[in-house]
Design a protein around this motif. Structure first.
Motif, short mmCIF file in Angstrom:
data_model
loop_
_atom_site.label_atom_id
_atom_site.label_comp_id
_atom_site.label_asym_id
_atom_site.label_seq_id
_atom_site.Cartn_x
_atom_site.Cartn_y
_atom_site.Cartn_z
N LEU A 490 0.35 -1.03 -0.03
CA LEU A 490 0.15 0.28 -0.12
C LEU A 490 0.80 0.96 -0.34
O LEU A 490 1.48 0.71 0.91
N ASN A 491 0.67 1.98 -1.06
CA ASN A 491 1.34 3.09 -1.17
C ASN A 491 1.40 4.32 0.78
O ASN A 491 -0.14 4.10 1.10
N SER A 492 2.05 5.04 0.97
CA SER A 492 1.49 5.49 2.29
C SER A 492 1.17 7.30 1.24
O SER A 492 0.87 7.33 0.70
N PRO A 493 0.09 7.69 2.72
CA PRO A 493 -0.63 9.11 2.84
C PRO A 493 0.66 10.42 1.75
O PRO A 493 0.06 10.84 1.22
N PHE A 497 6.56 5.65 0.23
CA PHE A 497 7.07 4.71 0.32
C PHE A 497 5.99 3.69 0.94
O PHE A 497 4.53 4.40 0.00
N TRP A 498 6.11 2.75 0.67
CA TRP A 498 5.20 1.67 0.66
C TRP A 498 5.31 1.01 2.18
O TRP A 498 6.00 0.59 2.63
N TYR A 499 4.60 0.39 2.32
CA TYR A 499 3.99 -0.22 3.82
C TYR A 499 3.45 -1.31 2.57
O TYR A 499 2.53 -1.95 1.69
N VAL A 500 3.97 -2.71 3.88
CA VAL A 500 3.53 -4.07 3.37
C VAL A 500 2.94 -5.35 4.55
O VAL A 500 3.11 -4.58 5.48
N ALA A 501 1.69 -4.84 4.05
CA ALA A 501 0.83 -5.54 4.68
C ALA A 501 0.42 -6.63 5.02
O ALA A 501 0.93 -7.24 3.88
N PRO A 502 1.17 -6.81 6.14
CA PRO A 502 1.73 -9.25 5.55
C PRO A 502 0.46 -10.03 5.93
O PRO A 502 -1.02 -9.98 6.42
N PRO A 503 0.81 -11.55 5.48
CA PRO A 503 -0.56 -12.44 5.60
C PRO A 503 -0.04 -12.77 6.46
O PRO A 503 0.36 -12.74 7.61
N PRO A 504 -1.79 -13.73 7.05
CA PRO A 504 -1.75 -14.23 8.24
C PRO A 504 -0.50 -15.42 8.67
O PRO A 504 -0.75 -15.76 6.89
#
Length: 654
Positions: A490-493, A497-504
Motif C-alpha cells: 500500500l502506498n503511504s499517504p 514509500f510503501w507499507y507491506v501489510a503481512p499475510p496471516p
C-alpha cells in the motif's frame, strides 16, 4: 493534310494537326503531373506523420496495461489482467488480440511489437483517408489533388503523440479510414462485386470490437448498406439482406455472448470503472476547448468547410451519376408518392453524398457524446477519432486549373484554403498546449506524454523498465523481493514509500503471494511477475473498486477511489494493528469485512473469481446487465446500511 480535316479518334499524335497534337501532349503532361502530385502528396504526408510519430514515440502507462493482458494470454492464463480473476481491463478487444497475434508470431519484445503496429496503422490510416477522398472528388488531367484535411490531423501534437503510445488510437483511425475508403468505392461502383461488398460489411461489423463508441459509426454504415438497393444477384432481397446481418454480426455477436459469460459484463470493465454512461457536460466542454482553443483548430476547419461548400456548389448539376456529390433520382418529375420517396431515399443511400453525411455526422455525434461523458484526462486523445471523421471528405481537395488561363475565383478559393491550412499546420505543429509539465492542472487534463517523459527522465519511455525511474517503482520491486512471505503493498499517504501489510500465519511454503494496490497499473504490472496481483483504487482491473459510485467532483477518468481498508480484507491480509499500516482504522476494516458479505457483492465477485463451469457461465450471461449496473458504497459503514447488515462496531462486546 488540310488544316481542320476530321481525324479518327485515337489517331497517332504525329498524324494530328499541330494545335490538337500540342493540346493532347499538354493533356498527357498534365495528367502525369496530376498523378505525380497526388502520389507525392500521399508520400509526403505519410513520411511527415511517420517522422512526427517516431520523434514523439513512447508507450503510455495505459498502453502497458494492454501488454499485461497480452503477457497472460501468451502464458496461457487467458485474456485477463490478473491470473485467476476474469477482468477485461482493455477497452479495445481487437487491439488486444492484434498485439497478442503479432507478439506470438514475431516473438519480439512486446513494447517493440506494439510500437511497430501502432506507427504502421497510423501511417496507413492517413493513406487510406487520402485515397478515399481522392475517389470522392475524382481525377482529371486539369485537376490536382492536394493534401489538406490530413495536414490538420497530423499537425496536432496529440495526433503524433498517439500515433504510438501503445493505445488503440491508431487502430481506431485506421478502421475509420478503411471504412471510409471502402464506402466511397461502394457508392461509386457501377456494379457491386460481392467479395468486396461482404468484406465491407464484415469490416463495418467489427466496430464494437475496435472500441465500444465506434459501434455508432459501424451501425450507421451497416444501416445504410442494408437499406440501399440490393446488388444484382440470384438471391431474393430478403435472403441477401439476411446475409448482410449474418456477415456483420457473426464475430461481434459471438464475442459478446462469450464476453457476458466469461467476464460477467456486457462491455469492458473499463466502461464500468469510468461510468461511460454518466454525464459531466461542464467538464466535457472544458476538455473540448482544451483541444480546440490552444491550436486555433476552428480556423482550418472553417477554411475546409468553406472550400468544400464551394466545390460542391460549383459541381452540382455539372456531373451526374454516382461519382458526383449529388442525390440519386433527383430528376424524377411530378410529386412522388410515399413508395417513390422511399425508393429515392434507398438509391440516395448508395451515393458519395450519403457516405459524406455518414462520416461527418458520426464525427459530430461522437463529439457530443464525448462532451457529455466529460471527455478524458489525456489532452486531446478522446477527440482525435471525431476530428478524423470530420476531415475525411477533405483529406485532399481538388485544385482545378483555370481554363484558357483566365482568372477563376474557385481556383483562388481552393488555393487560398490550401495555403491557409498548410500555414496553420506549421503553427500548430510547433504549439505546446499544456505547459504544466509534471503538475496536473485544476482541469485534471494533462499532456500525458510530457508528464511521463518528465517524471521518468526518459525522452522516449517505451520499455517497462524505463518506468522504474517513475517515483516509487524501484522501491516497489525492492519491497517485493525483500518480503518472500508475501503481503499487500500500500502506498503511504504522503506517496513517499510503501507499507507491506503481512499475510496471516502460517505462511505456505511457496509464500502467500503479493498484491500491489496502486493507480498506475501499467508500469506496476509490467515490472513484476504475473503471479503478483496488481489492482487499482479506480477499478480498471479491480471489480470491487469499479463498482463503487462515481465521485461527483473527482478528476475526470479517475473519479472512483476505493479505500485501502477494503483491500486489506479482500486480499486476506492481517487486518489489525500493529500489522496494518498506522493510517488505517481497525473499525473500518472490521466494517469492510462485514460489508463484503453482502450477498449481491459476493455474487458479483464470484462472476470473475469462481471457477468457470457451465453453470457459472450461464449465470454470468443472465446476470451481466445487472452486474454492470450494480454499485456499492465505498464507505463500509454506509455499505452495511445499504445491504441491511449488522455493523460490528455497534455490537457490544460479549
Amino acid at each position: 493534310m488540310v488544316e481542320g480535316e476530321e481525324r479518327v479518334e485515337g489517331a497517332p499524335t504525329a498524324q494530328l494537326p499541330v494545335g490538337r497534337a500540342r493540346r493532347r501532349a499538354d493533356d498527357a503532361r498534365l495528367s502525369r503531373l496530376s498523378r505525380a502530385t497526388f502520389v507525392g502528396g500521399i508520400a509526403l504526408t505519410a513520411v511527415l506523420f511517420a517522422a512526427g510519430g517516431w520523434q514523439r514515440r513512447w508507450i503510455a502507462d495505459d498502453g502497458l496495461i494492454v501488454l499485461r493482458t497480452v503477457r497472460n494470454l501468451l502464458a496461457g492464463n487467458g485474456p485477463v489482467f490478473n491470473a485467476g480473476e476474469r477482468v477485461e481491463a482493455n477497452t479495445s478487444t481487437a487491439w488486444t488480440y492484434i498485439v497478442w497475434f503479432f507478439s506470438w508470431l514475431t516473438q519480439i519484445r512486446l513494447e517493440y511489437v506494439v510500437l511497430g503496429i501502432a506507427l504502421t496503422l497510423s501511417v496507413l490510416a492517413v493513406v487510406f483517408a487520402m485515397m478515399g477522398s481522392a475517389r470522392l472528388w475524382g481525377g482529371s488531367a486539369s485537376q490536382f489533388l492536394l493534401p489538406a484535411g490530413v495536414l490538420v490531423y497530423i499537425a496536432l501534437p496529440p495526433s503524433r503523440d498517439y500515433a504510438s503510445s501503445g493505445l488503440e488510437s491508431s487502430l481506431v483511425i485506421f478502421w475509420l479510414a478503411v471504412l471510409w475508403w471502402a464506402l466511397v468505392r461502394w457508392s461509386q461502383a457501377e456494379k457491386v462485386r460481392l467479395p468486396g461488398f461482404f468484406a465491407l460489411v464484415f469490416w463495418a461489423g467489427l466496430s464494437p470490437l475496435i472500441r465500444p463508441e465506434m459501434t455508432l459509426v459501424g451501425a450507421l454504415a451497416l444501416m445504410m448498406i442494408f437499406l440501399a438497393p440490393v446488388p444484382e444477384t440470384r438471391l431474393r432481397p430478403w435472403v441477401f439482406r439476411g446475409l448482410i446481418v449474418a456477415v456483420a454480426g457473426i464475430v461481434p455477436v459471438a464475442y459478446q455472448i462469450w464476453r457476458m459469460g466469461y467476464y460477467g459484463l456486457p462491455y469492458p470493465n473499463t466502461a464500468v470503472a469510468k461510468d461511460a454512461g454518466g454525464a459531466k457536460w461542464g467538464q466535457g466542454l472544458v476538455y473540448f476547448w482544451n483541444l480546440i482553443g490552444p491550436y486555433w483548430l476552428l480556423v482550418p476547419l472553417a477554411l475546409l468547410t468553406v472550400v468544400a461548400g464551394v466545390l460542391v456548389w460549383t459541381r452540382s448539376g455539372t456531373r451526374g451519376g454516382r461519382h458526383a456529390l449529388g442525390t440519386a433520382g433527383a430528376a424524377d418529375g411530378g410529386k412522388p408518392d410515399l413508395r417513390t420517396r422511399i425508393q429515392r431515399f434507398s438509391r440516395w443511400l448508395r451515393t458519395p453524398t450519403a457516405v459524406v453525411v455518414l462520416m461527418v455526422g458520426s464525427g459530430l455525434l461522437l463529439t457530443v457524446y464525448e462532451i457529455r461523458v466529460g471527455g478524458d484526462f489525456m489532452h486531446g486523445r478522446m477527440l482525435l477519432p471525431q476530428l478524423f471523421c470530420l476531415i475525411l471528405p477533405v483529406a485532399v481537395i481538388p485544385l482545378r486549373l483555370p481554363e484558357n488561363r483566365k482568372p477563376d475565383w474557385v481556383f483562388a478559393v481552393v488555393l487560398a484554403a490550401f495555403l491557409g491550412t498548410a500555414g496553420w499546420a506549421l503553427f500548430a505543429a510547433n504549439t505546446t498546449a499544456i505547459k504544466t509539465g509534471t503538475k496536473i492542472s485544476s482541469t485534471g487534463i494533462v499532456d500525458e506524454r510530457v508528464y511521463y517523459v518528465l517524471n521518468t527522465g526518459h525522452d522516449h519511455p517505451i520499455r517497462a523498465e524505463d518506468y522504474l525511474d517513475y517515483p516509487r517503482m524501484r522501491a516497489m520491486v525492492k519491497n517485493i523481493t525483500e518480503t518472500p512471505d508475501g503481503g499487500l503493498l500500500l502506498n503511504s499517504p504522503s506517496f513517499m514509500f510503501w507499507y507491506v501489510a503481512p499475510p496471516p500465519q502460517p505462511i505456505p511454503d511457496e509464500g502467500a503471494g503479493h498484491t500491489v494496490f496502486f493507480l498506475n497499473l501499467g508500469m506496476t504490472s509490467m515490472n513484476v511477475p504475473l503471479d503478483v496481483r496488481v489492482i487499482d483504487q479506480m477499478g480498471l482491473a479491480y471489480p470491487l473498486a469499479a463498482h463503487t459510485e462515481r465521485l461527483t467532483d473527482g478528476r475526470i477518468g479517475h473519479d472512483k477511489n476505493l479505500y485501502p481498508d477494503w483491500v486489506v480484507v479482500d486480499a486476506g491480509m492481517v487486518d489489525k494493528h500493529p500489522w496494518m499500516p498506522w493510517y488505517l482504522d481497525d473499525r473500518w476494516t472490521a466494517q469492510a469485512r462485514v460489508a463484503l458479505t453482502c450477498p449481491a457483492t459476493q455474487d458479483l465477485l464470484a462472476s470473475t473469481r469462481a471457477p468457470l463451469t457451465f453453470d457459472r457461465w450461464r449465470h454470468n450471461v443472465q446476470q451481466s446487465l445487472a452486474f454492470a449496473k450494480y454499485r456499492i458504497d465505498r464507505v463500509p459503514k454506509y455499505e452495511i446500511e445499504r445491504c441491511k447488515l449488522v455493523d460490528p462496531t455497534l455490537v457490544p462486546p460479549s
